[in-house]
Write a protein that holds these residues in place. Structure first.
Motif, PDB file in Angstrom:
ATOM      1  N   THR A   1       0.342  -0.338  -1.404  1.00 48.01           N
ATOM      2  CA  THR A   1      -1.258  -1.219  -1.652  1.00 48.01           C
ATOM      3  C   THR A   1      -0.975  -2.782  -1.535  1.00 48.01           C
ATOM      4  O   THR A   1      -2.008  -3.403  -1.830  1.00 48.01           O
ATOM      5  N   ASP A   2       0.337  -3.306  -1.316  1.00 47.92           N
ATOM      6  CA  ASP A   2       0.573  -4.687  -1.171  1.00 47.92           C
ATOM      7  C   ASP A   2      -0.309  -5.243   0.201  1.00 47.92           C
ATOM      8  O   ASP A   2      -0.506  -4.669   1.028  1.00 47.92           O
ATOM      9  N   MET A   3      -1.280  -6.012  -0.427  1.00 43.67           N
ATOM     10  CA  MET A   3      -2.283  -6.428   0.231  1.00 43.67           C
ATOM     11  C   MET A   3      -1.836  -7.062   1.718  1.00 43.67           C
ATOM     12  O   MET A   3      -2.583  -6.776   2.767  1.00 43.67           O
ATOM     13  N   VAL A   4      -0.619  -7.882   1.618  1.00 44.98           N
ATOM     14  CA  VAL A   4      -0.352  -8.368   2.915  1.00 44.98           C
ATOM     15  C   VAL A   4      -0.013  -7.521   4.071  1.00 44.98           C
ATOM     16  O   VAL A   4      -0.255  -7.726   5.194  1.00 44.98           O
ATOM     17  N   THR A   5       0.641  -6.617   3.455  1.00 41.84           N
ATOM     18  CA  THR A   5       1.503  -5.503   4.444  1.00 41.84           C
ATOM     19  C   THR A   5       0.585  -4.333   4.841  1.00 41.84           C
ATOM     20  O   THR A   5       1.283  -3.475   5.586  1.00 41.84           O
ATOM     21  N   SER A   6      -0.540  -4.094   4.202  1.00 45.68           N
ATOM     22  CA  SER A   6      -1.458  -3.073   4.496  1.00 45.68           C
ATOM     23  C   SER A   6      -2.574  -3.222   5.096  1.00 45.68           C
ATOM     24  O   SER A   6      -3.011  -4.436   5.196  1.00 45.68           O
ATOM     25  N   PRO A   7      -3.230  -2.533   6.050  1.00 40.63           N
ATOM     26  CA  PRO A   7      -4.455  -2.732   6.689  1.00 40.63           C
ATOM     27  C   PRO A   7      -5.764  -3.190   5.746  1.00 40.63           C
ATOM     28  O   PRO A   7      -5.460  -3.055   4.825  1.00 40.63           O
TER      29      PRO A   7
ATOM     30  N   LEU B   1      -6.670   4.318   4.882  1.00 44.82           N
ATOM     31  CA  LEU B   1      -6.600   5.911   4.954  1.00 44.82           C
ATOM     32  C   LEU B   1      -5.606   6.275   5.624  1.00 44.82           C
ATOM     33  O   LEU B   1      -4.823   7.038   5.298  1.00 44.82           O
ATOM     34  N   ILE B   2      -5.837   5.973   7.047  1.00 45.20           N
ATOM     35  CA  ILE B   2      -4.605   6.075   7.878  1.00 45.20           C
ATOM     36  C   ILE B   2      -3.290   5.698   7.385  1.00 45.20           C
ATOM     37  O   ILE B   2      -2.363   6.497   7.444  1.00 45.20           O
ATOM     38  N   PHE B   3      -3.262   4.409   6.788  1.00 48.81           N
ATOM     39  CA  PHE B   3      -2.176   4.053   6.439  1.00 48.81           C
ATOM     40  C   PHE B   3      -1.550   5.099   5.258  1.00 48.81           C
ATOM     41  O   PHE B   3      -0.112   5.346   5.394  1.00 48.81           O
ATOM     42  N   GLY B   4      -2.290   5.099   4.218  1.00 50.04           N
ATOM     43  CA  GLY B   4      -2.001   5.903   3.093  1.00 50.04           C
ATOM     44  C   GLY B   4      -1.425   7.330   3.571  1.00 50.04           C
ATOM     45  O   GLY B   4      -0.296   7.941   3.094  1.00 50.04           O
TER      46      GLY B   4
END
Lengths: 194, 310, 270, 442, 200
Positions: free
Chosen positions: B243-249, B256-259
């Motif tokens: 959930t790190d803001m910088v490195t997640s979409p 959703l895709i990322f998780g």
């Protein structure tokens, strides 16, 4: 046999990616990864040429060099094949499929000196693949190259918006990124083996 | 009114939230986890956390040439998160190097806060895992001994390797493992705090945990599904790392895709790979895909569909 | 025998592929001018665009196509112009004199106050959108460094007083900063000219200038009277020195009531 | 709580208490008014009086040059002393007419009641809006008669009166809905008649319960045969933005780059409805408006009926002056209003508020790098990517800014409000929009 | 025209094929696990570069432009094969360590680049000087990276243990990711010095 093919694909794309793990084709990887679009085009061209070159190399190796006991000539023979093939492809495409030529044309000269092509042709011989395995391996390796290229292009497009020290810009940060990417691909080690 | 008027672009109101306050919130969310770690693993865990956090802050202060050690707090978060993914008591120099690498290479090499592509803490851990695997990701781990602050280290295999711990132990955290990953309870409390403060979106942890659970089902039914979620670093990864803001979409679909991708890769590595745990690799991999995910999932603009129909 | 087969194989392959390529090449001949590449190699490669073309390659193409002048590369200067002329086989043209950028404002933060405080994007163009700029003088340098940002040669830096400083060594007189400055305060001038000049661009009346700036030209004409060469004229309340007439005697420097007339080559330069 | 709303938006502090309890008071007529000839979006006016002319209150002094333009009227009676550029709320000096007030408020001959609404044709109503200088009083100052002139193939079925007043601090519309509710309904009926619309909707945010009650009463009493409803809207900024209001009240989404007409809706501000009602009933042209003078930096906040061309400085003095720590003067609301470099600036038709902010509101915060928290994307009512537009614009990558939707931004300011890195996103987006516009023209 | 000394030294510093021109990245990353491997690879590449530059310079006026590149590749490939065979015969352990990257010298863009960009336009003498300069620059870069990686990744230099027995080597630098990261950081450091001393 079937599992073996699956393993070839998995290993060539993820676990043993030719750029991130085998250091083949690093020069174009640094050069052509600035835009996602360009990197996709380059990737397509590589898929095309790599498959052709590897097959032809395999044929020459198994049907000419081995019978004549001239294995030591493989480097010369393969590079001849690749260089000529690239030019031929360029010429044929120009005539028969101008649209595709427009899309791939500018990348073709870059491919001659792409060590990934020669590298995969040589590795393929080293691993003693049969013809089906050769085709699968060549395509998978090229897809692995394309994937690494596109991921890097996405990252570099984002890094363009960054106020970065000039010391790091360009190749330096790209290399370190590739390193961390390579680190994260290590997780796929041991999932499938050849 | 003796000073000059101020002119700026609209809007003229700004929310009170800033990067500093967000980082403080994350530190607060990590507090129960840290508390639980000290409770379970004693002073050694405390030392690891303090060293990691301090070194991270010092590294950042040196790089930015700033006297303020805490700064915007992001280095402290990185350092503490790194400690959370290390064993309770690795050699001190491993912690120092990991922390310096996390901040120096993971973060500032890419241009500092906001610009890093990969989660810095995980970059730090990945480097340590590859360099000194035996110290940070070996086969034997310190066994937690609650309220026993002087005990010698007793080691055992991790629950991910044995698949034999009870679900209650996994939930409370009385199992061996990385410093911050054992107690599901503390992690969930921290996660709820972050969600309440609006710093994490449900989509990333939701998709992450859901996929881990579903794959766990295939590994041995409902209990095994839960086991896979609670054991190892899934909760820590899903709630604090992915959930790190910088490195997640930034887009909803992208999250959703990322998780989902994180969960999928984690389980592939856990079930088939040679590493017992895949959370770190999966998150780093998905980090690298974040820019592409963002570009492929641009939200539908207000009124856009109607325009196409017209 | 083995030697023989080797020769045949490689020779044969060479023949086959060579033949194929020869045939193919004959059918698909493409005109290429080697001079483009040669000229491109000569150019500085900064792709600054000062020549008016979108990059060094484009400039080279246009030189070869006789659409651009050989002296078009401003950063390259005389040397590169000569080399290009050699490649093209024409007589050398272009000026000899080294030129640099010059900033015509002395209104640093402490001597030219602001009329209001500006918060927001640190860019001169952006700041100008608010009531015509925060500086009380409506001709003076805003000091947000848009020019320094634009310089492709890292030759412009913002000084501590809020005015840009030209690095004479690095400046190539490409003129990018001239276009970047929204207040037209930068001009390109001979680097080594020995004359005086007035570093101010304010066309306001003297009274206004006195209110907003301690070092602005009020157009008082004291220098005009003092100049033995009649090299100075005042237009729009701004003194301008004609460098072709100026003999650098320094009378105007003493005469100037605000002591702002300087040696041209010594203002804002590192 | 009402469910009527849109996706995105923010909940800033509302600060309405400064002035929401203050009834509308008449501001003192100043000794001199400076009436700008730029009073609306579109073409400015040409002066039709000369220096030395005696003018009467309500007399036309500026004649519109194009279709998207409206005339300008004298707000006092007196003598024209100067016609020259003067500081405009937009920041730059623009042509203005200076009138010395003779203090007599002699009305112009044209100011007399005309035909009642029942006898007016659709065309005549439109003509009244044009002749009496009506513009959107919410702040955008779009000429009203243009909104009443849809192309023939478009059938407007709904007129929405915007009573949301979602901007923090401002209470002018709120007070108007309390004190002039009947005129709002009257004006709405006129709009509906002019457009042949069958539905009338008055949208009010549900933090103004008294205004809702007042409007409900006025509608019940005055709607006659018209189908008019009052909708309570969820309190959220920017609920009063045209497209958001239409979405909340009708569920329709105006396509990017299009006007509300595209979904058969016309939006009008409550103040404009009152102005139309007064133009029909009294023959009164638009020369004064309600202005909220408020903020922590003003000693006695107030809602005032202010004549066009009054100096802001004059208004501030009437409200007890500024406090010691006042640092920022804004015309309009805090989210979309324009900060002023000086208080020597006249009130124009679009001035809905005079807001004085203090030190604590105007800290010069450092601009940090974007941490991609995505909060700006969550709050953007247009579902754009403000963070990427901002970063692209910062790096002068205009194509990228366009790709992420720069041109669809209407500068509500939600992104900048919410940004934890304090990035001036709206300003960057505005720069990108200017650049894109310039390139498209080429 | 540049002097011969300049021609020679440019390859080492000003136009270093690795740190400035970013050529030949694949072998640089792949074989620099130890300083010895890096050095060996550098020498092998230099030999091929030198020989092919000589030949290309000889035949530059004979080869028709259309078959230029294939012809050069053939020349380079020949020397690569010779190198391959020689290494295999005399230094089998190095040959095994360098593996596939010996035949891949053929497609090292540095060699092709020098043949195409320099030797075909210059006399024999200049081409030799150029090849020596570039070759030494390349070898130097490979060796430096090899030293860094071997020192950190194994605690030794050229096989000699110098970090003592208590040193726990940072295995990262012996692994593929470490190669990328080490070279990236090295590049940044070189950039810093190049900038500091005004080398363009």
């Amino acid at each position: 046999m079937e599992l073996n093919l699956a393993a070839i694909i998995f290993v060539a794309i993820l676990a043993n990616n030719i750029v991130l793990n085998q250091f083949l084709g690093v020069c174009p990887y640094l050069g052509v990864s600035k835009r996602i679009e360009t990197s996709l085009g380059m990737g397509m061209a590589v898929v095309f040429v790599m498959t052709l070159a590897t097959i032809v190399s395999w044929v020459i190796f198994n049907f000419i060099l081995i019978p004549l006991d001239l294995v030591y000539l493989r480097t010369i023979a393969f590079i001849l094949v690749i260089a000529s093939l690239v030019q031929l492809v360029e010429i044929v495409l120009k005539k028969n499929n101008p649209t595709l030529f427009k899309a791939l044309g500018i990348y073709l000269p870059l491919i001659t000196t792409n060590c990934a092509i020669l590298g995969v042709a040589l590795l393929n011989i080293q691993m003693g693949h049969n013809i089906i395995q050769t085709v699968v391996y060549a395509i998978a390796a090229a897809i692995g190259f394309t994937m690494a290229l596109v991921i890097m292009a996405g990252i570099r497009e984002r890094l363009e918006l960054v106020n970065m020290s000039g010391l790091l810009q360009g190749a330096a940060v790209t290399l370190v990124t590739a390193g961390i990417l390579s680190l994260s691909f290590m997780g796929f080690a041991g999932i499938m083996t050849l | 009114m003796d000073k000059k008027l101020v002119v700026s672009s609209s809007p003229h109101l700004k929310s009170p939230e800033n990067i500093h306050s967000i980082m403080v919130d994350v530190l607060v969310a990590l507090f129960p986890v840290a508390l639980m770690a000290v409770f379970l693993f004693g002073y050694r865990a405390l030392a690891t956390m303090v060293i990691a956090t301090l070194v991270a802050m010092i590294t950042e202060a040196i790089i930015l040439r700033k006297g303020n050690l805490f700064g915007d707090g992001s280095a402290a978060v990185t350092g503490l998160l790194l400690a959370m993914v290390l064993p309770p008591a690795p050699p001190w120099w491993v912690v120092v190097i990991g922390s310096a690498v996390a901040v120096g290479i993971g973060k500032h090499l890419f241009g500092g806060i906001g610009n890093n592509i990969f989660n810095p803490a995980l970059v730090g851990r990945a480097v340590l895992v590859v360099s000194w695997g035996a110290h940070v990701a070996g086969d034997v781990w310190m066994r937690p001994v609650p309220f026993n602050f002087t005990a010698d280290i007793v080691t055992e295999a991790t629950p991910l390797a044995t698949k034999a711990a009870s679900l209650l132990d996994l939930f409370i955290g009385t199992v061996s493992g990385s410093l911050g990953e054992t107690s599901a309870l503390a992690l969930i409390i921290g996660g709820i705090w972050l969600y309440y403060r609006g710093h994490i979106d449900w989509r990333i942890p939701g998709a992450f945990i859901a996929l881990v659970f579903v794959f766990g089902l295939f590994d041995g039914g409902f209990n095994m599904g839960l086991y896979h979620v609670l054991a190892g670093g899934v909760l820590l990864g899903a709630l604090f790392m992915a959930t790190d803001m910088v490195t997640s979409p930034v887009t909803s679909v992208g999250k959703l895709i990322f998780g989902g991708g994180c969960g999928l890769i984690t389980m592939i590595i856990r079930l088939f790979g040679s590493y017992p745990e895949g959370v770190m690799f999966s998150i780093l991999l998905m980090n690298s895909l974040t820019p592409i995910i963002d570009n492929l999932t641009l939200p539908k603009r207000f009124g856009e569909v109607k325009q196409k129909n017209a | 025998m083995e030697l023989f087969t080797a020769l045949i194989v490689i020779g044969g392959m060479g023949l086959v592929f060579g033949g194929l390529l020869a045939v193919a090449a004959k059918h698909f001949a493409v005109e290429e001018d080697a001079r483009v590449e040669t000229i491109c190699d000569l150019l500085p490669g900064a792709n600054c665009g000062a020549c008016g073309f979108p990059g060094c390659i484009s400039f080279a193409e246009n030189v070869v196509g006789l659409k651009a002048d050989a002296s078009g590369c401003i950063p390259g200067g005389k040397d590169i112009c000569d080399s290009i002329c050699k490649v093209m086989g024409i007589d050398s043209v272009g000026s000899e004199v080294k030129k640099v950028a010059e900033i015509s404002c002395l209104g640093s933060r402490d001597v030219a106050p602001d009329k209001f405080e500006y918060h927001g994007v640190r860019d001169c163009n952006a700041a100008l959108a608010f009531s015509g700029g925060f500086k009380a003088c409506k001709y003076g340098c805003l000091g947000l460094g848009t020019c320094a940002e634009s310089c492709p040669f890292d030759a412009l830096h913002m000084g501590d007083n809020g005015l840009p400083i030209v690095d004479r060594e690095r400046c190539t007189a490409c003129g990018i900063c001239v276009k970047a400055c929204p207040r037209d305060l930068i001009r390109i001038a001979d680097a080594d000219r020995t004359c005086k000049y007035v570093p101010c661009n304010s066309k306001d009346k003297g009274k206004v200038v006195r209110e907003v700036c301690e070092v602005g030209c009020t157009g008082c004409k004291a220098c005009v009277k003092a100049c033995p060469q009649d090299a100075i004229v005042v237009e729009d309340s701004l003194a301008v020195i004609d460098s072709s007439k100026c003999d650098n005697c320094g009378e105007c420097v003493d005469a100037c009531r605000r002591s702002i007339i300087k040696d041209a080559a010594k203002v804002h330069h590192a | 709580m009402s469910e009527r709303t849109f996706v995105g938006g923010i909940h800033p502090g509302y600060y309405k208490d400064f002035s929401s309890g203050k009834p509308i008071a008449s501001a003192r007529a100043p000794a001199q008014v400076i009436i700008s000839l730029h009073q609306n979006i579109g073409a400015p006016c040409d002066p039709v009086v000369q220096v030395g002319d005696e003018v009467k209150m309500g007399q036309k002094i500026g004649e519109p040059k194009g279709f998207v333009s409206t005339p300008v009227f004298a707000s006092v009676s007196g003598k024209v002393t100067k016609i020259e550029p003067f500081t405009h709320p937009l920041g730059n000096p623009l042509p203005a007419v200076f009138i010395e007030n003779d203090g007599q408020d002699k009305p112009d001959e044209g100011m007399k009641p005309g035909k009642p609404l029942e006898e007016l044709s659709a065309e005549e109503i439109k003509q009244i809006a044009k002749d009496f200088g009506l513009v959107g009083l919410g702040g955008a100052t779009f000429p009203t008669h243009v909104k009443l002139s849809p192309p023939p193939e478009v059938k407007i079925d709904t007129v929405i009166i915007n009573g949301a007043e979602c901007e923090p601090f401002l209470t002018a519309d709120h007070r108007q809905m309390l004190e002039q509710a009947d005129d709002i309904v009257y004006g709405l009926k006129a709009f509906m008649k002019s457009l042949g619309a069958t539905n009338g909707i008055i949208g009010v945010e549900d933090n103004k319960l008294d205004a809702l009650a007042s409007m409900n009463r006025a509608v019940a009493e005055g709607k006659g045969e018209y189908d008019i409803k009052v909708h309570a809207l969820h309190t959220k900024y920017p609920q009063g933005a045209e497209k958001m209001l239409i979405k909340a009240t009708t569920g329709r989404e105006v396509p990017p780059g299009a006007l509300p007409m595209a979904v058969n809706v016309v939006n009008q501000n409550g103040g404009t409805a009152v102005a139309l009602a007064e133009a029909i009933k009294l023959g009164k042209p638009l020369y004064e408006r309600i202005v909220t003078v408020t903020g922590p930096g003003i000693k006695e906040p107030a809602n005032m009926m202010v004549r066009n061309g009054t100096m802001v400085k004059d208004l501030i003095e009437q409200c007890g002056g500024m406090t010691e720590d006042a640092r920022k003067l804004i015309l309009g609301g805090p989210m979309m209003g324009l900060a002023q470099a000086t208080d020597e600036v006249p009130v124009i038709k679009g001035t809905s508020g005079v807001l004085i902010l203090t030190e604590e509101f105007v800290k010069d915060l450092s601009i940090d790098p974007c941490i991609k928290c995505g909060k700006c994307i969550d709050v953007c009512p247009m579902a754009l990517m403000p963070n990427f537009i901002g970063s692209a614009s910062e790096k002068n990558k205009i194509e990228m800014a366009e790709k992420y939707g720069a041109m669809d931004c209407f500068e509500c300011g939600c992104c900048t409000y919410t940004c934890p890195a304090k990035r001036p996103l709206v300003q960057w987006i505005r720069i990108a929009k200017g650049e894109i516009g310039a390139r498209r023209k080429k | 025209m540049t002097t011969l000394t300049q021609e020679f030294s440019k390859g080492i510093i000003k136009q270093n094929p690795v740190f400035v021109q970013l050529l030949g990245m694949c072998p640089i990353l792949a074989v620099t696990i130890t300083a010895t491997n890096g050095f060996g690879m550098g020498i092998a590449s230099m030999f091929v570069l030198l020989s092919s530059n000589i030949v290309v310079s000889f035949i530059r006026n004979v080869v028709p432009p259309r078959v230029r590149i294939p012809a050069y590749i053939l020349v380079i490939a020949t020397f690569v094969t010779i190198t391959d065979l020689v290494l295999n015969a005399f230094l089998p352990s190095l040959h095994a360590a360098l593996g596939i990257f010996i035949p891949l010298i053929v497609v090292n863009c540095m060699i092709m680049g020098r043949a195409e960009g320099f030797a075909r336009k210059n006399t024999l003498g200049r081409s030799v000087i150029d090849a020596l300069g570039m070759g030494i620059g390349f070898t130097l870069a490979l060796t430096i990276l090899g030293i860094v990686r071997e020192l950190l990744g194994a605690g030794s230099i050229f096989g000699a243990n110098i970090m003592g027995s208590s040193f726990e080597p940072m295995a990262l630098f012996a692994s593929p990711p470490g190669a990328f990261i080490a070279l990236g950081i090295l590049l940044a450091i070189f950039n810093y010095f190049y900038r500091k001393f005004g080398v363009q």
